[in-house]
Design an enzyme around this catalytic site. Structure first.
Site, PDB file in Angstrom:
ATOM      1  N   ALA A  14      12.513  -5.520 -16.149  1.00 42.78           N
ATOM      2  CA  ALA A  14      11.816  -4.793 -17.212  1.00 42.78           C
ATOM      3  C   ALA A  14      11.281  -5.738 -18.276  1.00 42.78           C
ATOM      4  O   ALA A  14      10.121  -5.637 -18.693  1.00 42.78           O
ATOM      5  CB  ALA A  14      12.751  -3.758 -17.840  1.00 42.78           C
ATOM      6  N   ARG A  24      -1.230 -10.292 -20.261  1.00 42.79           N
ATOM      7  CA  ARG A  24      -2.509 -10.049 -19.591  1.00 42.79           C
ATOM      8  C   ARG A  24      -3.516  -9.382 -20.527  1.00 42.79           C
ATOM      9  O   ARG A  24      -4.719  -9.614 -20.430  1.00 42.79           O
ATOM     10  CB  ARG A  24      -2.302  -9.156 -18.361  1.00 42.79           C
ATOM     11  CG  ARG A  24      -1.569  -9.803 -17.216  1.00 42.79           C
ATOM     12  CD  ARG A  24      -1.562  -8.909 -15.991  1.00 42.79           C
ATOM     13  NE  ARG A  24      -0.609  -9.407 -14.994  1.00 42.79           N
ATOM     14  CZ  ARG A  24       0.597  -8.896 -14.789  1.00 42.79           C
ATOM     15  NH1 ARG A  24       1.014  -7.862 -15.501  1.00 42.79           N
ATOM     16  NH2 ARG A  24       1.384  -9.419 -13.870  1.00 42.79           N
ATOM     17  N   SER A  43      13.399 -12.698 -13.556  1.00 38.93           N
ATOM     18  CA  SER A  43      12.550 -11.965 -12.591  1.00 38.93           C
ATOM     19  C   SER A  43      13.076 -12.078 -11.164  1.00 38.93           C
ATOM     20  O   SER A  43      12.368 -12.497 -10.248  1.00 38.93           O
ATOM     21  CB  SER A  43      11.114 -12.488 -12.666  1.00 38.93           C
ATOM     22  OG  SER A  43      10.587 -12.323 -13.954  1.00 38.93           O
ATOM     23  N   CYS A  47      19.120  -6.401  -6.397  1.00 43.58           N
ATOM     24  CA  CYS A  47      19.380  -5.563  -5.221  1.00 43.58           C
ATOM     25  C   CYS A  47      19.477  -6.384  -3.945  1.00 43.58           C
ATOM     26  O   CYS A  47      20.036  -5.925  -2.951  1.00 43.58           O
ATOM     27  CB  CYS A  47      18.278  -4.517  -5.069  1.00 43.58           C
ATOM     28  SG  CYS A  47      18.114  -3.393  -6.474  1.00 43.58           S
ATOM     29  N   ASN A 311      10.823  -2.206 -13.178  1.00 45.10           N
ATOM     30  CA  ASN A 311       9.498  -2.815 -13.146  1.00 45.10           C
ATOM     31  C   ASN A 311       8.434  -1.864 -13.691  1.00 45.10           C
ATOM     32  O   ASN A 311       7.520  -2.283 -14.406  1.00 45.10           O
ATOM     33  CB  ASN A 311       9.153  -3.244 -11.721  1.00 45.10           C
ATOM     34  CG  ASN A 311       9.745  -4.594 -11.364  1.00 45.10           C
ATOM     35  OD1 ASN A 311       9.254  -5.624 -11.796  1.00 45.10           O
ATOM     36  ND2 ASN A 311      10.828  -4.588 -10.598  1.00 45.10           N
ATOM     37  N   ARG A 448      12.230  24.052   7.711  1.00 43.55           N
ATOM     38  CA  ARG A 448      12.172  25.329   8.440  1.00 43.55           C
ATOM     39  C   ARG A 448      13.528  26.020   8.445  1.00 43.55           C
ATOM     40  O   ARG A 448      13.623  27.238   8.246  1.00 43.55           O
ATOM     41  CB  ARG A 448      11.717  25.073   9.877  1.00 43.55           C
ATOM     42  CG  ARG A 448      10.264  24.619  10.009  1.00 43.55           C
ATOM     43  CD  ARG A 448       9.888  24.409  11.464  1.00 43.55           C
ATOM     44  NE  ARG A 448       9.812  25.672  12.193  1.00 43.55           N
ATOM     45  CZ  ARG A 448       9.658  25.759  13.514  1.00 43.55           C
ATOM     46  NH1 ARG A 448       9.597  24.651  14.247  1.00 43.55           N
ATOM     47  NH2 ARG A 448       9.572  26.934  14.107  1.00 43.55           N
TER      48      ARG A 448
END
Length: 460
Positions: A14, A24, A43, A47, A311, A448
């Site tokens: 994050a 940017r 970064s 996981c 992210n 179903r």
């Protein structure tokens, strides 16, 4: 005119996504970006640590998306091994501790991003800090565990906890040749599933040679004369261990936020609005594992520690801080994992979740295969579906199986996000060919069957 000052606490998904996106949109003349990270790495994929430990991922660097040097090359003042120890909200500054030199200093901000992540649950029990007991939250944790495994001659591993991290670490230790015992305080492994689906996971783990003990409340860690772990005790037994891995779960790391009275939710995570701005604070944002997010199905906040969300939070925060616009509307609670070749997935609500928010519901469980039954390699999978009584709105799906079972949950996640009923789902135009699916995809078979249950209940 001086550049606006952006300070970020936390250098993983994050935090650095926010830093990169803000950069940017605005150059260093308009916006200075300073990020503090108490560890060595930035970064990276936490996981992926179980797969690094198992050897499926051959090196630590494969888990790193962008190094500190790469961030600095983009005009981000990234300070690793530096821990923020205090936030002064009124004074718009943070106090930082350089963990190498011991120096402390204040840094001012115009805009602040809190991305402090989550901390592993580590019960205050005898022996929990003993040598050979490991959590696996950070790359430093993974490195420490691997170093222990290289030094350890015994081959007995005990994993405490049977959630995502627990079952993944059980697989990792099994692949490294250890005799593995999993101690689980819940009724079945994977408490993110209903117990009937968790039973399928338990049976599969036993079949793989992983000894799983349910209803086991850990009471302490035993050690030898050298201070190293020798076993794990529960309220009813003792299990020998040469290494212990904690996979009990995580909780939001909000110590700094709590100390200055920032708003926290029922799970201890920071509360934000749709723009990821901390509620009641114009110039403070928060994202990643330290926040609570809106569950779009239950209508309540919850804490979910996943890199996918972190992210996205960072992208939203970086856009808003950098002068753009972004929102994070919430989640439906999708997650997927595996233990060896068994795939485990869920999205939406479990039975107890639905009861907790006062929803009446029906359930249906079906068994199918991931490919046409006659096609080579077809393997069984079980799909459980929950739908709201009367309306038929999809509430949740759980899948346990092999051969691509896990990613089938994505169909259900989209249906949940769209607010579809199970009857609407039966008409979904999903891809079909014998190598990929039966004529009726297992998710549609479950839909179903759920429609049939609703009709028998007189609600559809």
């Amino acid at each position: 005119m001086a550049a606006e000052r952006l300070v970020i606490i936390g250098g993983d998904a994050a935090g650095m996504s926010a830093a990169s996106q803000a950069r940017r949109l605005k150059g260093p003349d308009e916006l200075s970006v300073t990020a503090f990270e108490r560890g060595h790495f930035t970064s990276y994929s936490a996981c992926g640590i179980p797969y690094w430990v198992s050897g499926d991922v051959t090196g630590r660097d494969q888990l790193i998306a962008r190094t500190p040097e790469e961030h600095r090359a983009r005009d981000i003042d990234l300070r690793t091994r530096t821990e923020v120890t205090e936030i002064d909200v009124a004074g718009r500054r943070v106090r930082a501790l350089d963990r190498e030199s011991g120096e402390t200093y204040w840094t001012g901000f115009d805009k602040l991003v809190i991305a402090t992540g989550a901390r592993p649950v580590r019960p205050e029990l005898p022996g929990m800090d003993a040598a050979g007991v490991h959590g696996v939250q950070t790359l430093d944790d993974g490195q420490a565990l691997l170093e222990t495994l290289e030094r350890t001659t015994g081959r007995r591993a005990v994993v405490v906890g049977a959630g995502y991290i627990g079952v993944e670490m059980a697989e990792a230790m099994l692949k490294r040749g250890y005799e593995v015992t999993v101690l689980n305080r819940a009724e079945q492994p994977m408490a993110t599933l209903d117990p009937d689906m968790g039973r399928l996971v338990h049976d599969a783990m036993d079949g793989l040679g992983i000894h799983t003990v349910n209803g086991a409340e850990v009471t302490g860690i035993t050690t030898g004369p050298d201070g190293r772990v020798t076993g794990v005790t529960t309220d009813g037994a003792s299990y020998p261990a040469d290494v212990v891995v904690l996979g009990i779960g995580v909780e939001p790391e909000t110590t700094l936020a709590r100390a200055v009275g920032l708003p926290l939710g029922p799970h201890g995570g920071l509360l934000t609005d749709l723009s990821m701005r901390v509620v009641g604070h114009e110039n403070i944002w928060a994202g990643g594992d330290c926040v609570e997010v809106l569950d779009l199905v239950a209508g309540r906040t919850r804490h979910i520690a996943l890199g996918t969300h972190a992210n996205k939070h960072g992208q939203v925060i970086g856009s808003n801080v950098g002068g753009g616009y972004g929102t994070f509307p919430g989640v439906v609670g999708t997650a997927v994992s595996k233990v060896c070749d068994l795939e485990i997935a869920r999205t939406g609500l479990r039975e107890r979740d639905a009861r907790a928010v006062g929803l009446r519901f029906v359930t249906a469980t079906i068994e199918s295969t991931g490919r046409a039954g006659y096609y080579p390699g077809a393997r069984p999978m079980t799909v459980k579906m929950l739908a709201e009584y009367r309306t038929g709105r999809l509430l949740g799906v759980q899948i346990v199986g092999r051969d691509g079972a896990g990613k089938r949950v994505d169909v259900a996640a989209v249906a949940l996000t769209a607010g579809m009923t199970v009857e609407q789902m039966t008409a979904l135009d999903l891809g079909y060919a014998p190598p990929f699916s039966p004529v009726w995809d297992p998710v549609l078979v479950a839909a179903r069957r759920t429609v049939s249950v609703l009709r028998k209940a007189g609600t559809a």
